[in-house]
Write a protein that holds these residues in place. Structure first.
Motif, PDB file in Angstrom:
ATOM      1  N   TYR A   1      -8.142  -4.933  -6.291  1.00 28.23           N
ATOM      2  CA  TYR A   1      -8.668  -3.999  -5.294  1.00 28.23           C
ATOM      3  C   TYR A   1      -8.458  -2.545  -5.687  1.00 28.23           C
ATOM      4  O   TYR A   1      -9.384  -1.723  -5.569  1.00 28.23           O
ATOM      5  N   THR A   2      -7.272  -2.187  -6.136  1.00 23.61           N
ATOM      6  CA  THR A   2      -6.996  -0.778  -6.446  1.00 23.61           C
ATOM      7  C   THR A   2      -7.910  -0.258  -7.547  1.00 23.61           C
ATOM      8  O   THR A   2      -8.294   0.913  -7.539  1.00 23.61           O
TER       9      THR A   2
ATOM     10  N   TRP B   1       0.827  -1.214   0.000  1.00 21.10           N
ATOM     11  CA  TRP B   1       0.000   0.000   0.000  1.00 21.10           C
ATOM     12  C   TRP B   1       0.854   1.254   0.000  1.00 21.10           C
ATOM     13  O   TRP B   1       0.633   2.169  -0.794  1.00 21.10           O
TER      14      TRP B   1
ATOM     15  N   THR C   1     -10.291  -6.377   3.069  1.00 22.60           N
ATOM     16  CA  THR C   1     -10.842  -6.976   1.861  1.00 22.60           C
ATOM     17  C   THR C   1     -10.102  -8.261   1.523  1.00 22.60           C
ATOM     18  O   THR C   1     -10.720  -9.303   1.239  1.00 22.60           O
TER      19      THR C   1
ATOM     20  N   LEU D   1      -4.288  -7.506  -4.722  1.00 17.94           N
ATOM     21  CA  LEU D   1      -4.382  -6.121  -4.269  1.00 17.94           C
ATOM     22  C   LEU D   1      -4.094  -5.163  -5.416  1.00 17.94           C
ATOM     23  O   LEU D   1      -4.824  -4.182  -5.622  1.00 17.94           O
TER      24      LEU D   1
ATOM     25  N   ALA E   1      -8.334  -1.788   2.573  1.00 13.81           N
ATOM     26  CA  ALA E   1      -7.718  -2.704   1.615  1.00 13.81           C
ATOM     27  C   ALA E   1      -7.347  -4.019   2.298  1.00 13.81           C
ATOM     28  O   ALA E   1      -7.565  -5.112   1.743  1.00 13.81           O
TER      29      ALA E   1
ATOM     30  N   GLY F   1      -4.923   3.613  -6.169  1.00 12.05           N
ATOM     31  CA  GLY F   1      -6.342   3.645  -5.817  1.00 12.05           C
ATOM     32  C   GLY F   1      -6.898   5.019  -5.550  1.00 12.05           C
ATOM     33  O   GLY F   1      -8.101   5.253  -5.731  1.00 12.05           O
TER      34      GLY F   1
ATOM     35  N   ALA G   1     -11.337   0.435  -5.969  1.00 15.72           N
ATOM     36  CA  ALA G   1     -11.241   1.601  -5.091  1.00 15.72           C
ATOM     37  C   ALA G   1     -11.186   2.892  -5.899  1.00 15.72           C
ATOM     38  O   ALA G   1     -11.880   3.872  -5.586  1.00 15.72           O
TER      39      ALA G   1
END
Length: 494
Positions: free
Chosen positions: A149-150, A60, A120, A145, A117, A68, A153
């Motif tokens: 995910y990004t 991250w 999730t 991720l 994040a 994100g 987001a």
């Protein structure tokens, strides 16, 4: 030292909310998972969650946060970049693609978005427990991720195309729960099922620990939904109240369904109903009125219950996939209930309090919002299904890392994978952990090692235990005989 833009109250609440969300993962889901699975999988399940929390944070701050929530690169993702510079962390928080600023530092925003994040990915793990190769999981986490995910987001929260289109996701019904439910189900298909022994007997090893984890998850949700106005605002209070009303009622309705169908209340059912209530209210928390939260609770307490207890046990589609903790039914179905319900029950006043320009939902005369919610859901489902499949196949066929543990490891569980046991009840594992199992040639072999290498020392161990027990019994009998002779006055013979 303070700066003109810093609101200390907003910053304090945002850091508190972030910490509450972090507690949902560590220790919340860590102990929930550990208690929910069989004894032999407690450590592996807890560690999958713990590892994901650590790995997501490093990714991250190195590149994923800006992908994100950073500058525009594509309609669905920002420009990746590090968030470790001191000047960047100290400056006023902003979401540049969404043209939003907050009255706290950028470091606070980076951490707040990290905990979302992380949870999730931890939720995705719930579908893979009790058989996924841990090395495959270590690779899967950063890839999913980055590629899944990004994108969700940025598209919905960071100023991407769904944000601009007007899709409402107050706190992650789509970004978190729909994506994790999709990835969990699809990934579970590619990994394959647990061994028959674990499928036939999968009683949780500690329901009290489950309740502890569930309680942390519930209370932590106050930060989950209450933190998303990015301010200690009136709407944050609405979100927290609606969250708790929906969750409590959903759990009660689920228990009622269990009573009607199974003729008994289930603690695990109450936890499932709690989770679906939390999931369903998440996309709507601060934009619906209290009675809207009640309506969502009715949906989250019944529709996921049906999919789990009826469809999940009878429809071939669900029988083909081993979703360990039913993440699909609770998070995928629950998030669709909440996302669609948001399109129905969003109020004009709630949207305005949250800073949205949407004129409410269908009840306010804006039926278009329902269709926008459907479009958002279809994108999240499609994107996550594709990339979860691509990542799984990449790990399996390109990196040549098995997705599933070997049957030998699956038979043993935690000790085979980590060399550790969740509880110090060595008595119950004495056959596996016996120090020596003699072979015919007189040499010794570690009991567990023999199993892992394809040998079976258990019969020999049992034979030695029987011989030892027989000797103990003979010695005891001899002692008792001598005692009786001594008490009778008869001199004992050498």
């Amino acid at each position: 030292m303070t700066t003109p833009w810093l609101d200390t109250g907003d910053n304090a609440w945002q850091l508190t909310a972030a910490s509450l969300v972090a507690l949902q993962s560590v220790p919340g889901l860590v102990v929930l998972y550990a208690g929910w699975v069989k004894h032999k999988w407690a450590i592996n399940s807890a560690f999958m969650a713990f590892y994901a929390f650590c790995m997501v944070l490093i990714c991250w701050v190195l590149f994923a946060y800006k992908a994100g929530f950073g500058e525009y690169m594509l309609p669905f993702v920002g420009v990746p970049g590090t968030a470790l510079g001191i000047n960047y962390q100290l400056k006023q928080s902003e979401l540049p693609s969404a043209a939003l600023v907050q009255n706290f530092p950028q470091a606070t925003m980076v951490y707040f978005q990290f905990v979302f994040a992380a949870i999730t990915v931890v939720l995705v793990a719930g579908s893979y427990l009790c058989r996924m190769n841990f090395f495959a999981w270590m690779i899967f986490v950063p890839l999913w991720l980055s590629l899944s995910y990004t994108v969700g987001a940025y598209s919905i929260w960071g100023g991407g195309f769904l944000y601009k289109l007007g899709v409402i996701d107050y706190s992650g019904g789509y970004v978190i729960h729909l994506s994790s439910g999709t990835a969990g189900f699809v990934g579970a298909y590619w990994i394959g099922p647990r061994i028959r022994e674990d499928l036939e007997e999968n009683t949780p090893n500690n329901i009290l620990v489950m309740l502890v984890g569930a309680g942390i998850l519930w209370i932590g949700w106050n930060g989950f939904n209450g933190g998303d106005p990015y301010a200690a605002s009136a709407d944050a209070g609405v979100a927290v109240l609606n969250t708790n009303v929906c969750t409590a009622l959903s759990s009660l309705i689920w228990v009622g369904c269990d009573l009607a169908y199974y003729k008994r209340p289930s603690v695990i059912g109450a936890i499932q109903g709690m989770i679906t209530g939390l999931v369903a209210i998440t996309p709507a928390a601060g934009v619906v009125a209290g009675w809207g939260a009640v309506c969502l609770a009715v949906g989250s307490g019944t529709i996921p219950w049906f999919f789990l207890n009826v469809a999940g046990r009878k429809w071939a589609f669900f029988q083909a996939v081993d979703d360990t903790l039913d993440v699909f039914h609770t998070h995928f179905v629950g998030s669709l209930v909440g996302g669609f319900g948001t399109g129905l029950f969003a109020t004009v006043e709630g949207c305005a309090a949250f800073g949205l320009t949407n004129p409410g939902g269908a009840i306010a005369g804006n039926g278009r919002q329902v269709w926008l919610q459907i479009v958002g859901a279809l994108f999240v489902i499609g994107w996550n299904a594709f990339w979860t499949t691509a990542i799984m196949l990449f790990i399996k066929y390109v990196l040549r890392v098995p997705l599933r543990m070997s049957d030998a490891d699956l038979l043993i569980g935690d000790y085979a994978i980590h060399g550790e046991e969740p509880y110090t009840f060595a008595h119950y594992n004495r056959l596996l952990l016996a120090p020596r199992a003699r072979k015919d040639d007189g040499s010794g072999e570690l009991g567990l090692t023999g199993i892992l290498e394809g040998r079976d020392p258990i019969p020999q161990i049992r034979k030695e235990e029987e011989e030892r027990d027989l000797k103990i019994e003979q010695d005891r009998s001899q002692s008792m005989r001598l005692k009786r002779l001594s008490e009778s006055g008869v001199p004992k013979q050498d």
